[in-house]
Structure formats: structure tokens, C-alpha cells
Design a protein around this motif. Structure first.
Motif, PDB file in Angstrom:
ATOM      1  N   PRO A   8       2.298  52.306  27.032  1.00  0.00           N
ATOM      2  CA  PRO A   8       3.571  52.496  26.318  1.00  0.00           C
ATOM      3  C   PRO A   8       4.655  52.969  27.267  1.00  0.00           C
ATOM      4  O   PRO A   8       4.395  53.659  28.249  1.00  0.00           O
ATOM      5  CB  PRO A   8       3.229  53.559  25.263  1.00  0.00           C
ATOM      6  N   ARG A   9       5.877  52.586  26.946  1.00  0.00           N
ATOM      7  CA  ARG A   9       6.994  52.928  27.818  1.00  0.00           C
ATOM      8  C   ARG A   9       8.086  53.709  27.096  1.00  0.00           C
ATOM      9  O   ARG A   9       9.095  54.068  27.712  1.00  0.00           O
ATOM     10  CB  ARG A   9       7.593  51.651  28.416  1.00  0.00           C
ATOM     11  N   ARG A  10       7.914  54.000  25.803  1.00  0.00           N
ATOM     12  CA  ARG A  10       8.957  54.674  25.037  1.00  0.00           C
ATOM     13  C   ARG A  10       8.747  56.189  25.108  1.00  0.00           C
ATOM     14  O   ARG A  10       7.751  56.717  24.598  1.00  0.00           O
ATOM     15  CB  ARG A  10       8.951  54.202  23.589  1.00  0.00           C
ATOM     16  N   LEU A  36       2.499  59.446  28.035  1.00  0.00           N
ATOM     17  CA  LEU A  36       2.427  58.011  28.294  1.00  0.00           C
ATOM     18  C   LEU A  36       1.459  57.665  29.419  1.00  0.00           C
ATOM     19  O   LEU A  36       1.277  56.488  29.724  1.00  0.00           O
ATOM     20  CB  LEU A  36       3.820  57.481  28.649  1.00  0.00           C
ATOM     21  N   LYS A  58      19.424  53.252  27.410  1.00  0.00           N
ATOM     22  CA  LYS A  58      18.184  53.995  27.163  1.00  0.00           C
ATOM     23  C   LYS A  58      17.153  53.770  28.254  1.00  0.00           C
ATOM     24  O   LYS A  58      16.219  54.550  28.406  1.00  0.00           O
ATOM     25  CB  LYS A  58      17.589  53.576  25.810  1.00  0.00           C
ATOM     26  N   ALA A  59      17.281  52.667  28.995  1.00  0.00           N
ATOM     27  CA  ALA A  59      16.286  52.322  30.017  1.00  0.00           C
ATOM     28  C   ALA A  59      16.473  53.176  31.260  1.00  0.00           C
ATOM     29  O   ALA A  59      17.592  53.479  31.678  1.00  0.00           O
ATOM     30  CB  ALA A  59      16.403  50.845  30.372  1.00  0.00           C
ATOM     31  N   LEU A 104      21.463  49.661  24.379  1.00  0.00           N
ATOM     32  CA  LEU A 104      20.020  49.672  24.605  1.00  0.00           C
ATOM     33  C   LEU A 104      19.711  49.791  26.094  1.00  0.00           C
ATOM     34  O   LEU A 104      18.753  50.480  26.481  1.00  0.00           O
ATOM     35  CB  LEU A 104      19.390  48.391  24.040  1.00  0.00           C
ATOM     36  N   PHE A 143      11.027  53.003  31.722  1.00  0.00           N
ATOM     37  CA  PHE A 143      10.789  53.629  30.422  1.00  0.00           C
ATOM     38  C   PHE A 143      12.025  53.452  29.556  1.00  0.00           C
ATOM     39  O   PHE A 143      13.118  53.145  30.049  1.00  0.00           O
ATOM     40  CB  PHE A 143      10.481  55.122  30.579  1.00  0.00           C
ATOM     41  N   LEU A 144      11.844  53.682  28.263  1.00  0.00           N
ATOM     42  CA  LEU A 144      12.951  53.696  27.319  1.00  0.00           C
ATOM     43  C   LEU A 144      13.036  55.083  26.687  1.00  0.00           C
ATOM     44  O   LEU A 144      12.071  55.562  26.095  1.00  0.00           O
ATOM     45  CB  LEU A 144      12.749  52.637  26.228  1.00  0.00           C
ATOM     46  N   LEU A 145      14.174  55.715  26.842  1.00  0.00           N
ATOM     47  CA  LEU A 145      14.389  57.043  26.260  1.00  0.00           C
ATOM     48  C   LEU A 145      14.840  56.880  24.812  1.00  0.00           C
ATOM     49  O   LEU A 145      15.894  56.301  24.542  1.00  0.00           O
ATOM     50  CB  LEU A 145      15.448  57.799  27.068  1.00  0.00           C
ATOM     51  N   GLU A 146      14.047  57.378  23.887  1.00  0.00           N
ATOM     52  CA  GLU A 146      14.368  57.196  22.470  1.00  0.00           C
ATOM     53  C   GLU A 146      15.516  58.067  22.007  1.00  0.00           C
ATOM     54  O   GLU A 146      16.132  57.805  20.982  1.00  0.00           O
ATOM     55  CB  GLU A 146      13.125  57.471  21.613  1.00  0.00           C
ATOM     56  N   ALA A 150       9.638  59.670  23.846  1.00  0.00           N
ATOM     57  CA  ALA A 150      10.205  60.260  22.628  1.00  0.00           C
ATOM     58  C   ALA A 150      10.999  61.514  22.979  1.00  0.00           C
ATOM     59  O   ALA A 150      10.663  62.633  22.565  1.00  0.00           O
ATOM     60  CB  ALA A 150       9.097  60.576  21.623  1.00  0.00           C
TER      61      ALA A 150
END
Length: 322
Positions: free
Chosen positions: A176-178, A192, A95-96, A92, A16-19, A180
Motif C-alpha cells: 500500500p502507498r496511501r 505501510l 498528495k503524491a 491529487l 506515497f499518497l498523503l491522505e 493516512a
């Protein structure tokens, strides 16, 4: 990074990506330095309290035993969320977070947060016995009972967190992997999932609601009896001393309970903007707790002076709890 499943046209997300938090992207380095300062103060302050309580023979009462556990929980809770949030402000890649890493972070967070919730209840019970049942207090809150209550808070937190982590990550995440949010928590992760999350949300509301509301009700009842007992004390000095040992605990309870109410009672409204209350009770409150307890507690301040070599005054005779 994405793994194919047996089903056609379906993939399983491996990371995932942490926004992160709202508005932090505009000045990431400034917020990184701010979070680094807060985190450094949090870890230093709580570890200092933990060492003080563990090494000073004057602080051997149950109240300080529980305070040591609270300091350890606060230091760990901040460590679970703050470093990853700071890493996401710099790169970046920061964030992963892998699917397994997300599960571990979610488990550790709810384990520590739940244990802290139960610990506040145990601390309120301790204050109730010390002030309302002073003659029974040495027997009712002996060393064995005190250690048992502390152990139960950690065990209950572990079981409670395992339930939610298992329910959350039994679902399939294929789209989706983001996330929020600035860390893996139940509401943003559930958004997600490629499955119906109604059962998860109902269990979350019921379980967390029952635990939080039950603990809060017990704390309120304890302090209602405490307030009645304190008001019966004839001397102003006695009332002030009794209140001073309780106001610190009440303050941290309010700081701890109010932000989660804004988050978990509205699981579908999670997002970067909703992260502000979470920052308060995961990063800011753990920093404030050592100051709240030391500034209002003469015994802890004297113990800190002895530990730091700034003084060697003895504690007043008698129990500091009553």
C-alpha cells in the motif's frame, strides 16, 4: 512509478499518497485558505522576532538568543509540513510524495522537532540560573556557553533524527502507498512497511520517550527550583516580574509536549483522525509562540516598536532577566 525488485511478485513503491486530514476533503479550498493564513502568520511572526532579536542591541541576553533560535525552528518546522499539506488540498498530484521526498520530510521534521525539544530544556536551564543563581549567572551563561548550548540542541536533533530516519527507511515498502496522515511521520509510514516493525516501534518508543521524558523532567525540576526562589522574593512587583519571564516559556512547553504524547505513545493508532494533535504542534503552536512571547514581554514589544519605527523608548536599566 513502481519499480520491480529481484524477488518474484514483489514491487517497491516509488511514491506515497498523503491522505491528509479528516474532514478537510469536504471543504478543501476553505481549509487551504485557513492553512495559508496560519502559515503566513507563522513565518512572518517568527521571522520578525528573529530579525528583532538579531538586530536590537537591547536584546543581547541569553534568553533572547535562545528565543531567536526558537523562532527559526518554528518557521522551519511549519515550512516542512504546511506547504505540502496545502498542496494536497488542491490537487491529487499535490498528495503524491516520492519515497526519497518522504524520507527527507521525515528527517527534517524530526530534526527540527527534536532540536526544539532540547532547546526548551536549555531555556529552562537559563531561567533557573538567572533567577536562582543571579550572582553566578553572567559567568555561568556567558556568550560562549550560550552559543555552545544552542549548537548542541541542533546537533542532538540532527543525530536523533538520523537514527529514526535510517531505521524507518531501511525497511521494504512494497504494498500500500496511501499514508493516512498529512505528512510523512514515523507511525503512519511504518504501517505501510512490508516487514516486521516491532524493533522500529520499540526504538521509537524508547528513544523518543527517553528524550521527551528526560527533557520534560529537567524542565519540571528547573521550574520547581524557580518557583521556590520566586516565592522567597518579598515584593509583589518582584515576584510578578520573575513569573512573567517564565510563564511564556511554560506555556509553549505545554503546547509543545501534550500533542506528541497522544501520537508517539500509540504508534499503531495513527490515522487521519490522529492528525489533529499533530496539526496543533506542527502548524498552530509555531504560529502562537511569537504572540505568547511578545504579548508577555515588554522588552520584546519595545524592540518591535523600534524596529517598525513606532517608538524609540529605551529599555529599562538593568538586566531584563531578573
Amino acid at each position: 512509478m513502481i519499480r520491480e525488485t529481484g524477488a518474484p511478485n514483489q514491487t517497491v513503491v516509488d511514491y506515497f499518497l498523503l491522505e491528509g486530514l479528516l474532514y478537510t476533503a469536504e471543504h478543501p479550498r476553505l481549509f487551504f485558505l485557513l492553512f495559508l493564513l496560519i502559515y503566513s502568520i507563522t513565518v512572518t511572526g517568527n521571522l520578525l522576532i528573529l530579525i528583532t532579536v538579531g538586530s536590537d542591541p537591547h536584546l543581547c541576553s541569553p534568553m533572547y538568543h535562545f528565543l531567536g533560535h526558537l523562532s527559526l525552528l518554528d518557521a522551519c518546522l511549519s515550512t516542512v509540513t504546511a506547504p505540502k499539506a496545502m498542496a494536497g488540498l488542491l490537487t491529487l498530484d499535490g498528495k503524491a510524495i516520492s519515497l526519497q521526498g518522504c524520507a527527507v520530510q521525515l528527517y527534517c521534521f524530526h530534526f527540527l522537532a527534536s532540536a526544539e525539544c532540547f532547546l526548551y530544556t536549555a531555556m529552562a536551564y537559563d531561567r533557573y540560573l538567572a533567577i536562582c543563581r543571579p550572582l553566578r549567572y553572567p559567568l555561568a551563561m556567558n556568550r560562549r556557553r550560550c552559543a555552545g548550548l544552542a549548537g548542541m540542541t541542533w546537533t542532538a536533533g540532527a543525530v536523533h533524527s538520523a537514527l529514526h530516519t535510517g531505521l524507518t527507511f531501511r525497511l521494504l515498502y512494497c504494498g500500500p502507498r496511501r499514508i493516512a496522515y498529512f505528512f510523512c511521520d514515523i507511525p503512519p509510514v511504518l504501517k505501510l512497511a512490508c516487514a516486521d516493525t516491532t524493533i522500529n516501534e520499540l526504538v521509537m518508543l524508547a528513544s523518543i520517550g527517553i528524550v521527551a521524558a528526560g527533557c520534560l523532567i529537567l524542565i519540571v525540576i528547573s521550574y520547581a527550583f524557580i518557583a521556590a526562589a520566586v516565592l522567597r522574593i518579598r515584593t509583589a512587583a518582584g515576584r510578578k516580574r520573575a513569573f512573567s519571564t517564565c510563564t511564556s516559556h511554560l506555556t509553549v512547553v505545554l503546547l509543545y509536549y501534550l500533542p506528541p504524547v497522544c501520537i508517539y505513545l500509540q504508534p499503531r493508532s495513527s490515522g487521519a483522525g490522529v492528525g489533529a494533535p499533530a496539526v496543533f504542534y506542527t502548524i498552530v503552536t509555531p504560529m502562537l509562540n511569537p504572540f505568547i512571547y511578545t504579548l508577555r514581554n515588554a522588552e520584546v514589544k519595545q524592540a518591535l516598536r523600534r524596529l517598525l519605527g513606532q517608538g524609540a523608548r529605551d529599555c529599562p536599566a538593568g538586566s531584563p532577566l531578573r
